[in-house]
Design an enzyme around this catalytic site. Structure first.
Site, PDB file in Angstrom:
ATOM      1  N   HIS A 364       0.815  -1.215   0.000  1.00  0.00           N
ATOM      2  CA  HIS A 364       0.000   0.000   0.000  1.00  0.00           C
ATOM      3  C   HIS A 364       0.837   1.248   0.000  1.00  0.00           C
ATOM      4  O   HIS A 364       0.463   2.264  -0.571  1.00  0.00           O
ATOM      5  CB  HIS A 364      -0.945  -0.026   1.190  1.00  0.00           C
ATOM      6  CG  HIS A 364      -1.631  -1.330   1.289  1.00  0.00           C
ATOM      7  ND1 HIS A 364      -1.739  -2.070   2.429  1.00  0.00           N
ATOM      8  CD2 HIS A 364      -2.180  -2.066   0.300  1.00  0.00           C
ATOM      9  CE1 HIS A 364      -2.345  -3.187   2.162  1.00  0.00           C
ATOM     10  NE2 HIS A 364      -2.615  -3.212   0.887  1.00  0.00           N
ATOM     11  N   CYS A 677      -6.939  -3.823 -16.741  1.00  0.00           N
ATOM     12  CA  CYS A 677      -6.531  -2.761 -15.817  1.00  0.00           C
ATOM     13  C   CYS A 677      -5.344  -3.145 -14.929  1.00  0.00           C
ATOM     14  O   CYS A 677      -5.060  -2.467 -13.950  1.00  0.00           O
ATOM     15  CB  CYS A 677      -7.711  -2.335 -14.955  1.00  0.00           C
ATOM     16  SG  CYS A 677      -8.341  -3.658 -13.921  1.00  0.00           S
TER      17      CYS A 677
HETATM   18  C1  PEP Z   1      -5.073  -6.902 -10.906  1.00  0.00           C
HETATM   19  O1  PEP Z   1      -5.063  -7.919 -10.201  1.00  0.00           O
HETATM   20  O2  PEP Z   1      -4.551  -6.848 -12.035  1.00  0.00           O
HETATM   21  C2  PEP Z   1      -5.704  -5.670 -10.435  1.00  0.00           C
HETATM   22  C3  PEP Z   1      -5.850  -4.627 -11.219  1.00  0.00           C
HETATM   23  O3  PEP Z   1      -6.105  -5.655  -9.137  1.00  0.00           O
HETATM   24  P1  PEP Z   1      -5.129  -5.353  -7.911  1.00  0.00           P
HETATM   25  O4  PEP Z   1      -3.786  -5.028  -8.466  1.00  0.00           O
HETATM   26  O5  PEP Z   1      -5.739  -4.236  -7.150  1.00  0.00           O
HETATM   27  O6  PEP Z   1      -5.188  -6.645  -7.182  1.00  0.00           O
END
Ligand code: PEP
Ligand code: MG
Length: 751
Positions: A364, A677
């Site tokens: 984080h 994403c």
């Molecule tokens: C992912 O897993 O690619 C994602 C975008 O979620 P996070 O990185 O928040 O787990």
């Protein structure tokens, strides 16, 4: 005990020698003579570490003087090498009989049987070895070992600070604590900065090492320990902290350490050898740290952090320092690790960058650093012990390079890098209003990822088409308590307002795995990455999701609300999540609340199994977003938070591309709205491959929108698609080189 005059007399003599205005070599020579005579030893030698980990004989009393600066031992070689390698005292009555003994004829040490060697240590680093030897077979008493260790500690401090002898005279850059150091870590947030070190947990400066009045020092130590214990007790009783369950256990364990008799006894012993209370605390701490480092046990490492913390508090009790610091305007934070809330506490104004020892890319603190636009590098082992507050430091968040106390040339090079970056930023800004369209006319939607209010100004600055992933869990993770319904509503409203006409995709709480709530007392899991996380929690504890949806519905009044469910494993799970959302919508209708004009619900594709269910999923999901971070981590069975394995697969492996191709094709056959994403979207080469595979919407860190748009505007998508399609059939571990060569040949801009 046979020491002539005892350790305190020896320390006093040491102080006198330190004050003398003679050459470094002469002072070292004097020192070994004084130690030998005080310890009633026939030999006393000082070996100091040189570049390449060689230990060189720098001074001796009793061995052949001609060996000085000629005898050199490798780490682990001979008894001296053993002391240096293990960072522990070696005490032998018959040294030549020991298998580690390495005979060096030039020293003439064969007649000496008894050997005692101690490491010269400071801040967890071995600077050299101090030895005494006797002809007679004898075992040095415990007190003698202690005494020699105390001398070695004082020696380490003065060597490190260059206060005792002028290191330049000895031509020994490796020994200087103030020498320039280069660290290589992993760049976790882009950008280049140079400034001054601010230690997140500042080392309390110990001014006095040698005690004038040992009885008084013992009293000071006892009082400080008493004060420390009291403050820890108070912490435990504090009604402000809701201490139950695990939280309480942690503080209880911490309290036990504060009352640890062994710790107290070791510090008392160190004071008895003639050190000040502060120096004794440091010495014991150094020893603890070295022991833990050698054991390499992660649980013990955590424990050592607790002791580090206690030692720092104890030093503050002794010195009366508050620990609060005034930040210079060009601060670069250096720490082992820190929490996201701690970083936010510092504020953006005076911070330029962060250099940490062990924060992961998905931690984080890294996410917050990126939001704050602060360059950050992690994995810099030993930097917090080496850095001192106010030192010059240069950080490259891209390459992971960090220079501590850099020379002017390095600083200039960094300045140049910064200027170049600025120029590049200006180029990206110049195309901000231009469309992200390929040379052969294919438009691409570029969205940004966000999670904090800090992120929102980036929407206009980057020219992103909207927010493709809003990580709502960050608001939950940064606070001390669970945000109330009203706080959530207010927060989402502010995000909608900041986004204006641009769409925002709110991902519901993605907790569990590496994302933990500081105040939640959920059971520890053996494999949290495969455990109770995200939608699994939401379905088991529906109140969490329902409240969040309730807040989103109110915040989205009169607009389109896009909700994304994380870590969906199968269609039934998605449908159950959607049903919860529908119930909240129905509730809002019954209460005659103004509702969003439209509610779209999507699924994150992060669990490989879901890739095979797209035809069915697309019937109930309005859109799907590939979370490539988790998807690939799970597909390759690699824990993305474990640095030992996190780099073991490449996102540009043929299997990743084939898997994504399958998803893209399946979504297209079912007329699904698909985007991606994960971090891949923001890496130009990866993004080029993703476009080649057929993706048309990418969501990334806002800072990457410019470079990705530049790449898009320079490529011919038809050519890329053909090439990437062919690559899927290869067997390489990574297709990176081939893709880069292709891009270079076609003049595709990758930065
Ligand atoms: C992912 O897993 O690619 C994602 C975008 O979620 P996070 O990185 O928040 O787990
Ligand atoms: Mg994820």
């Amino acid at each position: 005990m046979p020491t002539a005059g005892g350790p305190r007399v020896l320390l006093r003599r040491l102080r006198e020698i330190m004050a003398e205005q003679t050459s470094a070599q002469m002072r070292l020579d004097k020192l070994v003579t004084v130690i030998a005579s005080n310890m009633v030893a026939e030999v006393c030698s000082i070996y100091l570490r040189r570049a390449g980990k060689l230990l060189e004989l720098y001074a001796t009393e009793g061995l052949n003087r001609s060996a000085v600066h000629n005898t050199r031992l490798k780490e682990g070689e001979g008894l001296v090498g053993l002391v240096s390698e293990t960072a522990e005292a070696v005490n032998l009555s018959d040294a030549p009989a020991d298998p580690h003994f390495s005979y060096r004829p030039e020293t003439g040490e064969d007649p000496f049987k008894a050997f005692l060697g101690v490491p010269i240590v400071r801040g967890g680093q071995v600077f050299g070895v101090l030895t005494v030897q006797n002809k007679a077979e004898r075992v040095y008493a415990e007190e003698e070992v202690e005494a020699l260790q105390t001398v070695a500690m004082v020696l380490a401090e003065v060597v490190a600070q260059g206060g005792f002898f002028n290191i330049a005279e000895l031509d020994e850059p490796e020994l200087r604590i103030d020498r320039p150091r280069k660290f290589m870590g992993e760049g976790l947030s882009e950008g280049v900065a140079s400034g001054r070190v601010v230690l997140h947990e500042p080392r309390v400066k110990v001014e006095r090492m040698i005690a004038d009045n040992p009885v008084e020092e013992l009293k000071r130590l006892e009082e400080a320990i008493g004060g420390l214990r009291e403050s820890v007790d108070q912490m435990l009783m504090s009604s402000e902290l809701d201490l139950t369950g695990e939280g309480r256990e942690v503080i209880e364990a911490y309290r036990l350490f504060a009352y640890d008799q062994g710790w107290r006894q070791r510090m008392r012993d160190a004071v008895r050898t003639g050190l000040t209370a502060e120096a004794a605390v440091e010495r014991v701490q150094d020893e603890t740290r070295l022991r833990v480092q050698r054991l390499g046990d992660p649980i013990l490492r955590e424990r050592a952090h607790d002791f580090d913390d206690l030692a720092r508090r104890l030093l503050r009790h002794l010195t009366g320092e508050s620990g609060h610091q005034v930040l210079p305007h060009d601060s670069i934070l250096v720490a082992r690790n820190m929490g996201p809330a701690e970083l936010l506490d510092y504020g953006r104004e005076k911070l330029l960058a962060l250099a940490l020892e062990d924060a992961a890319a998905t931690s984080h603190v890294a996410i917050v650093a990126r939001s704050m636009g602060l360059p950050m590098v992690s994995g810099l082992e030993g930097i917090s012990d080496n850095a001192r507050g106010g030192d010059a430091i240069a950080v490259d968040g891209e390459t992971g390079e960090v220079h501590l106390r850099p020379q002017t040339e390095i600083l200039n090079a960094f300045e140049e890098k910064r200027a170049l970056r600025q120029k590049a930023q200006a180029r990206f800004a110049a195309i901000r209003e231009l469309p992200a369209i390929t040379k052969d006319g294919v438009p691409i939607r570029l969205m940004m990822n966000a999670g904090l209010e800090f992120d929102m100004p980036h929407l206009a600055e980057s020219g992103a088409d909207g927010i493709g992933l809003f990580r709502t869990e960050l608001q939950f993770m940064l606070g001390e308590t669970m945000p109330r319904l009203a706080d959530q509503t207010q927060f989402y409203k502010s995000i909608f307002d900041a986004a204006g006409d641009k769409p925002v995709v709110f991902r519901t709480l993605d907790l569990g795995g590496d994302k933990v709530l500081p105040y939640a007392r959920w059971e520890r899991e053996e494999n949290p990455a495969l455990g109770w996380r995200a939608i699994r929690i939401a379905l088991d504890r529906p109140a969490l999701l329902r409240y969040q949806v309730r807040a989103l519905l109110v915040a989205a009044q009169g607009r389109t609300l896009r909700i994304l469910l994380p870590m969906v494993s199968d269609v039934d799970e998605f449908n159950r999540g959607r049903a919860l959302i529908d119930r909240e919508l129905e509730r809002a209708r019954l209460l005659h609340q103004t509702r969003p004009t439209q509610v779209l619900v999507g699924a994150m594709l992060e669990v490989p199994a879901l890739a095979f269910m797209l035809p069915q999923l697309m019937r109930s999901a309005d859109f799907v977003s590939i979370g490539s971070n988790d998807l690939l981590s799970l597909a390759f069975a690699v824990d993305r938070t474990n640095p030992r394995v996190a780099k073991r697969y490449d996102s540009l492996n043929p299997a990743s591309l084939t898997l994504i191709r399958l998803i893209v094709q399946s979504a297209a056959e079912n007329s699904g709205d698909l985007s991606l994403c994960g971090e891949m979207a923001g890496r130009p080469l990866d993004a080029m491959a993703l476009l080649g595979l057929g993706l048309r919407t990418l969501s990334m860190q806002p800072g990457q929108i410019g470079p990705i748009k530049m790449m898009i505007r320079s490529l011919n998508l038809g050519e890329v698609s053909d090439f990437v399609d062919r690559l899927c059939g290869r067997t390489d571990h990574s297709l990176r080189t081939r893709l880069a060569a292709f891009a270079a040949e076609r003049g595709i801009v990758l930065k």
